[in-house]
Design an enzyme around this catalytic site. Sequence first.
Site, PDB file in Angstrom:
ATOM      1  N   CYS A   8       0.804  -1.218   0.000  1.00 45.84           N
ATOM      2  CA  CYS A   8       0.000   0.000   0.000  1.00 45.84           C
ATOM      3  C   CYS A   8       0.842   1.275   0.000  1.00 45.84           C
ATOM      4  O   CYS A   8       0.331   2.353  -0.298  1.00 45.84           O
ATOM      5  CB  CYS A   8      -0.949   0.005   1.197  1.00 45.84           C
ATOM      6  SG  CYS A   8      -2.164  -1.334   1.170  1.00 45.84           S
ATOM      7  N   HIS A  25      -3.365   7.274   2.498  1.00 52.30           N
ATOM      8  CA  HIS A  25      -3.749   5.967   1.975  1.00 52.30           C
ATOM      9  C   HIS A  25      -5.136   5.622   2.490  1.00 52.30           C
ATOM     10  O   HIS A  25      -5.439   5.801   3.669  1.00 52.30           O
ATOM     11  CB  HIS A  25      -2.733   4.915   2.419  1.00 52.30           C
ATOM     12  CG  HIS A  25      -3.180   3.513   2.176  1.00 52.30           C
ATOM     13  ND1 HIS A  25      -3.591   3.077   0.943  1.00 52.30           N
ATOM     14  CD2 HIS A  25      -3.308   2.446   3.020  1.00 52.30           C
ATOM     15  CE1 HIS A  25      -3.953   1.805   1.030  1.00 52.30           C
ATOM     16  NE2 HIS A  25      -3.790   1.406   2.270  1.00 52.30           N
ATOM     17  N   ASN A  37     -10.163  -0.012  -0.414  1.00 56.74           N
ATOM     18  CA  ASN A  37      -8.700   0.052  -0.410  1.00 56.74           C
ATOM     19  C   ASN A  37      -8.180  -0.556  -1.709  1.00 56.74           C
ATOM     20  O   ASN A  37      -8.227  -1.767  -1.897  1.00 56.74           O
ATOM     21  CB  ASN A  37      -8.170  -0.703   0.813  1.00 56.74           C
ATOM     22  CG  ASN A  37      -6.658  -0.666   0.915  1.00 56.74           C
ATOM     23  OD1 ASN A  37      -5.963  -0.219   0.007  1.00 56.74           O
ATOM     24  ND2 ASN A  37      -6.126  -1.146   2.031  1.00 56.74           N
TER      25      ASN A  37
END
Length: 329
Positions: A113, A255, A285
């Site tokens: 990520c 994020h 996500n």
Amino acid sequence: MKAAITATAKYLPQSVLSNHDLEQMLETNDEWIRSRTGIGERRIMNDPSKATAYMCGEVALQLLEARKMKPEEIEVIIVATMTPDMLFPATACFVQGIIGATNAWAFDINAACSGFLFALSTASRLIESGAHKKVMVIGGDKMSSVIDYTNRSTAILFGDGAAGVILEPSTNDNYGILDARLYSDGASGTSHLLMAAGGSLNPATHETVDKRMHFLHQDGKQVFKSAVTSMADVAAEIMTRNNLSAEDISFLVPHQANQRIINATAERMGLDQEKVYSNVARYGNTTAGTIPICLAELNEQEQLKTGSNLVLVSFGAGYTWGGIYIKWQ
């Protein structure tokens, strides 16, 4: 010489997987998912013939169009992904072929990520060194390919998508990518967020498939705790290093792991919610895709003005985490 973002673009599959859809697949419901994650729906690449390289290729074509640039002008292509089409060749090489960037060299970065920030920082150094003037950076993942849709704790979180930027030398050294702080913790982070099989340690066998080892595994509580601490700490560090107050920051671009982590990071920075960009409710996500998707949307909405101060922060498997300070040109 500083590196500045001169174009943004994003690609999201059309197919939507809503919380109500997940109710038909799992023992869960919309209220439970929203209260714990802030997510309402996510995009899924349903076409089995298309994967991460396709999404990143679509982003690359849009970037060229946005910048009115010929593919031969691109000198470097960096793709951040943890779901490559294949272990090799690199997804970036597929993207190079899709757009016809015959003069570029291309490679992937896998920092989960945090991948886009790691790639963006790497690309900025290539610009700052004077070695290159036109670098394409894309983050994207087809997370649906590694998610166990019988596992409630992970199935609700992830979606598919990609986005990216073109980096070029800034016209003024006071603008562009002004600071970056990147970190990893392989001593304690490697066992909490991972996909155990598919690499050289556990190549695909009937046993690894039967044990569902080719799906993402996450220790949710530990990852949540580490993500909140790490993202908040690096955001505070970026602010201190660059003498930024909460009032100075135009947008925190975090994020998009889940809304609770985003809120905790913003609270640590002393930021009002209107300065925190979040689209996790719509996309979930998308791992390496989250931050560049946010940047693309902010740019599309014309919310980024010359001099806007952006703080980008991320956290991912490894553990990896980081922050980047951009003064928009």
